[in-house]
Structures are given as structure tokens and as C-alpha cells.
Design a protein around this motif. Structure first.
Motif, PDB file in Angstrom:
ATOM      1  N   ARG A  51      41.492  73.102   1.592  1.00 54.38           N
ATOM      2  CA  ARG A  51      42.431  74.135   1.131  1.00 54.38           C
ATOM      3  C   ARG A  51      43.455  74.421   2.224  1.00 54.38           C
ATOM      4  O   ARG A  51      43.108  74.533   3.385  1.00 54.38           O
ATOM      5  CB  ARG A  51      41.687  75.419   0.790  1.00 54.38           C
ATOM      6  CG  ARG A  51      40.830  75.283  -0.424  1.00 54.38           C
ATOM      7  CD  ARG A  51      40.032  76.572  -0.657  1.00 54.38           C
ATOM      8  NE  ARG A  51      39.315  76.452  -1.898  1.00 54.38           N
ATOM      9  CZ  ARG A  51      39.769  76.868  -3.076  1.00 54.38           C
ATOM     10  NH1 ARG A  51      40.931  77.471  -3.152  1.00 54.38           N
ATOM     11  NH2 ARG A  51      39.064  76.704  -4.166  1.00 54.38           N
ATOM     12  N   PHE A  52      44.712  74.538   1.812  1.00 47.34           N
ATOM     13  CA  PHE A  52      45.794  74.808   2.749  1.00 47.34           C
ATOM     14  C   PHE A  52      46.607  75.995   2.259  1.00 47.34           C
ATOM     15  O   PHE A  52      47.161  75.966   1.166  1.00 47.34           O
ATOM     16  CB  PHE A  52      46.727  73.590   2.869  1.00 47.34           C
ATOM     17  CG  PHE A  52      46.055  72.362   3.394  1.00 47.34           C
ATOM     18  CD1 PHE A  52      45.814  72.212   4.749  1.00 47.34           C
ATOM     19  CD2 PHE A  52      45.666  71.358   2.534  1.00 47.34           C
ATOM     20  CE1 PHE A  52      45.197  71.072   5.242  1.00 47.34           C
ATOM     21  CE2 PHE A  52      45.048  70.213   3.022  1.00 47.34           C
ATOM     22  CZ  PHE A  52      44.808  70.065   4.370  1.00 47.34           C
ATOM     23  N   GLY A  53      46.706  77.020   3.096  1.00 45.47           N
ATOM     24  CA  GLY A  53      47.572  78.153   2.811  1.00 45.47           C
ATOM     25  C   GLY A  53      48.997  77.835   3.235  1.00 45.47           C
ATOM     26  O   GLY A  53      49.266  76.832   3.916  1.00 45.47           O
ATOM     27  N   ALA A  54      49.934  78.709   2.858  1.00 45.09           N
ATOM     28  CA  ALA A  54      51.355  78.478   3.138  1.00 45.09           C
ATOM     29  C   ALA A  54      51.633  78.349   4.630  1.00 45.09           C
ATOM     30  O   ALA A  54      52.417  77.486   5.045  1.00 45.09           O
ATOM     31  CB  ALA A  54      52.190  79.601   2.537  1.00 45.09           C
ATOM     32  N   ARG A  55      51.007  79.184   5.470  1.00 42.83           N
ATOM     33  CA  ARG A  55      51.261  79.121   6.910  1.00 42.83           C
ATOM     34  C   ARG A  55      50.873  77.760   7.496  1.00 42.83           C
ATOM     35  O   ARG A  55      51.600  77.193   8.298  1.00 42.83           O
ATOM     36  CB  ARG A  55      50.487  80.206   7.643  1.00 42.83           C
ATOM     37  CG  ARG A  55      51.041  81.566   7.478  1.00 42.83           C
ATOM     38  CD  ARG A  55      50.173  82.536   8.213  1.00 42.83           C
ATOM     39  NE  ARG A  55      50.984  83.362   9.072  1.00 42.83           N
ATOM     40  CZ  ARG A  55      50.507  84.296   9.840  1.00 42.83           C
ATOM     41  NH1 ARG A  55      49.218  84.512   9.900  1.00 42.83           N
ATOM     42  NH2 ARG A  55      51.309  85.032  10.563  1.00 42.83           N
ATOM     43  N   LEU A  56      49.712  77.272   7.088  1.00 42.66           N
ATOM     44  CA  LEU A  56      49.259  75.985   7.603  1.00 42.66           C
ATOM     45  C   LEU A  56      50.167  74.863   7.108  1.00 42.66           C
ATOM     46  O   LEU A  56      50.524  73.958   7.860  1.00 42.66           O
ATOM     47  CB  LEU A  56      47.810  75.721   7.205  1.00 42.66           C
ATOM     48  CG  LEU A  56      47.197  74.418   7.703  1.00 42.66           C
ATOM     49  CD1 LEU A  56      47.309  74.285   9.218  1.00 42.66           C
ATOM     50  CD2 LEU A  56      45.759  74.305   7.265  1.00 42.66           C
ATOM     51  N   LEU A  57      50.580  74.926   5.849  1.00 45.98           N
ATOM     52  CA  LEU A  57      51.482  73.904   5.323  1.00 45.98           C
ATOM     53  C   LEU A  57      52.816  73.910   6.065  1.00 45.98           C
ATOM     54  O   LEU A  57      53.376  72.852   6.365  1.00 45.98           O
ATOM     55  CB  LEU A  57      51.700  74.111   3.826  1.00 45.98           C
ATOM     56  CG  LEU A  57      50.497  73.774   2.947  1.00 45.98           C
ATOM     57  CD1 LEU A  57      50.713  74.279   1.533  1.00 45.98           C
ATOM     58  CD2 LEU A  57      50.234  72.280   2.950  1.00 45.98           C
ATOM     59  N   GLU A  58      53.345  75.102   6.389  1.00 49.32           N
ATOM     60  CA  GLU A  58      54.593  75.198   7.150  1.00 49.32           C
ATOM     61  C   GLU A  58      54.420  74.591   8.546  1.00 49.32           C
ATOM     62  O   GLU A  58      55.302  73.879   9.034  1.00 49.32           O
ATOM     63  CB  GLU A  58      55.044  76.655   7.248  1.00 49.32           C
ATOM     64  CG  GLU A  58      55.558  77.201   5.927  1.00 49.32           C
ATOM     65  CD  GLU A  58      55.783  78.711   5.946  1.00 49.32           C
ATOM     66  OE1 GLU A  58      55.586  79.344   6.997  1.00 49.32           O
ATOM     67  OE2 GLU A  58      56.148  79.244   4.887  1.00 49.32           O
ATOM     68  N   ARG A  59      53.279  74.856   9.171  1.00 53.14           N
ATOM     69  CA  ARG A  59      53.000  74.285  10.492  1.00 53.14           C
ATOM     70  C   ARG A  59      52.916  72.765  10.411  1.00 53.14           C
ATOM     71  O   ARG A  59      53.456  72.050  11.259  1.00 53.14           O
ATOM     72  CB  ARG A  59      51.699  74.867  11.024  1.00 53.14           C
ATOM     73  CG  ARG A  59      51.340  74.359  12.389  1.00 53.14           C
ATOM     74  CD  ARG A  59      50.103  75.074  12.933  1.00 53.14           C
ATOM     75  NE  ARG A  59      49.593  74.306  14.045  1.00 53.14           N
ATOM     76  CZ  ARG A  59      48.337  73.972  14.218  1.00 53.14           C
ATOM     77  NH1 ARG A  59      47.420  74.356  13.347  1.00 53.14           N
ATOM     78  NH2 ARG A  59      47.957  73.265  15.244  1.00 53.14           N
ATOM     79  N   MET A  60      52.235  72.254   9.383  1.00 54.54           N
ATOM     80  CA  MET A  60      52.116  70.811   9.208  1.00 54.54           C
ATOM     81  C   MET A  60      53.488  70.175   9.017  1.00 54.54           C
ATOM     82  O   MET A  60      53.783  69.112   9.587  1.00 54.54           O
ATOM     83  CB  MET A  60      51.194  70.501   8.017  1.00 54.54           C
ATOM     84  CG  MET A  60      49.738  70.869   8.274  1.00 54.54           C
ATOM     85  SD  MET A  60      48.721  70.899   6.784  1.00 54.54           S
ATOM     86  CE  MET A  60      48.701  69.191   6.312  1.00 54.54           C
ATOM     87  N   LEU A  61      54.328  70.807   8.208  1.00 52.26           N
ATOM     88  CA  LEU A  61      55.669  70.283   7.962  1.00 52.26           C
ATOM     89  C   LEU A  61      56.492  70.282   9.250  1.00 52.26           C
ATOM     90  O   LEU A  61      57.213  69.311   9.532  1.00 52.26           O
ATOM     91  CB  LEU A  61      56.367  71.109   6.876  1.00 52.26           C
ATOM     92  CG  LEU A  61      57.757  70.647   6.465  1.00 52.26           C
ATOM     93  CD1 LEU A  61      57.740  69.201   5.974  1.00 52.26           C
ATOM     94  CD2 LEU A  61      58.319  71.564   5.392  1.00 52.26           C
ATOM     95  N   LYS A  62      56.366  71.327  10.051  1.00 55.41           N
ATOM     96  CA  LYS A  62      57.085  71.399  11.317  1.00 55.41           C
ATOM     97  C   LYS A  62      56.660  70.262  12.238  1.00 55.41           C
ATOM     98  O   LYS A  62      57.494  69.602  12.861  1.00 55.41           O
ATOM     99  CB  LYS A  62      56.821  72.754  11.983  1.00 55.41           C
ATOM    100  CG  LYS A  62      57.582  72.979  13.252  1.00 55.41           C
ATOM    101  CD  LYS A  62      57.315  74.375  13.794  1.00 55.41           C
ATOM    102  CE  LYS A  62      58.074  74.611  15.082  1.00 55.41           C
ATOM    103  NZ  LYS A  62      57.819  75.933  15.639  1.00 55.41           N
ATOM    104  N   ILE A  63      55.361  70.001  12.321  1.00 55.06           N
ATOM    105  CA  ILE A  63      54.855  68.912  13.167  1.00 55.06           C
ATOM    106  C   ILE A  63      55.349  67.567  12.660  1.00 55.06           C
ATOM    107  O   ILE A  63      55.792  66.709  13.431  1.00 55.06           O
ATOM    108  CB  ILE A  63      53.316  68.951  13.225  1.00 55.06           C
ATOM    109  CG1 ILE A  63      52.854  70.187  14.001  1.00 55.06           C
ATOM    110  CG2 ILE A  63      52.759  67.675  13.848  1.00 55.06           C
ATOM    111  CD1 ILE A  63      51.373  70.457  13.896  1.00 55.06           C
TER     112      ILE A  63
END
Length: 125
Positions: A102-114
């Protein structure tokens, strides 16, 4: 030639719907059983629970930079949980079945940034 001491043999039937587990000692069959795929899946799940209780523990930290085991024949699926609105990312391991993350919005934003930084793209926020 039979080995000395306990031996565990795992064999898949030609029709691929059952497997045999044989326990021998000094070449003499001591115990055997036949399992279906469904029974084996339950056994694998139980073994994973037991392994989680054993020492040494499975490393909690990702082995960054070292080789990791690639899962071949993997399928994946994305869904959104209607209650939590989290993204559910599921991977199919041919041996373990479906594993869901499961991925919340904050984690998805961090992943996209990386990912953007790694590809040299601009990072929008």
C-alpha cells in the motif's frame, strides 16, 4: 548411492498437480506424503510465518547496492482502496502468490521525486 543421514526429497508429478515429499534416512524411506498445489501454498505460508520468528532475522534494511533476487515471470496490478484511498500495488511471485503493498500520497510523491531525479528530469512539487 544413498547418502548418510536424513534426506529430504521433493518431487513434482509429471501432471504437475501434485508433489511428493519423501524423508529418508541412510537410503531407507521413513515417511512420505503427497500434496496438491493448494496444500503446498498453505505450507509455504506457514513456513514463512515460522521463518519470521527465527534467528537470525531476515534483514530489515534493504541491501542497497548489492544484487537482489529478481522475480521472473512477475505480473502486477494497481488498485485504489476505496476506504483509505491508498494505491495498492500487487506483485505476483510465481512461487509465493500475490504480494500487496500500500502506498499513500506522500510516499508516491517521494517515489516520483526520486525517479525524476534519477532520470535527470525536473522535480515538480
Amino acid at each position: 548411492m544413498a547418502g548418510v543421514g536424513p534426506e529430504l526429497r521433493l518431487l513434482v508429478e509429471d501432471h504437475r498437480q501434485e508433489m511428493h515429499i519423501q524423508i529418508a534416512n541412510n537410503g531407507q524411506l521413513k515417511a512420505a506424503m503427497v500434496m496438491t498445489a493448494a496444500q503446498l501454498e498453505g505450507t509455504i505460508a506457514a513456513l514463512c510465518q515460522i521463518r519470521a520468528q527465527m534467528l537470525p532475522e531476515v534483514p530489515a534494511d534493504y541491501p542497497g547496492g548489492s544484487a537482489v533476487q529478481e522475480i521472473k515471470g512477475t505480473h502486477f496490478n494497481f488498485e485504489v482502496d476505496p476506504a483509505s484511498k491508498e494505491l495498492i500495488f500487487a506483485l505476483r511471485d510465481p512461487a509465493r502468490g500475490w504480494l500487496s503493498l500500500r502506498f499513500g500520497a506522500r510516499l508516491l510523491e517521494r517515489m516520483l521525486k526520486i525517479a525524476r531525479a534519477a532520470s535527470g528530469g525536473a522535480t515538480k512539487q
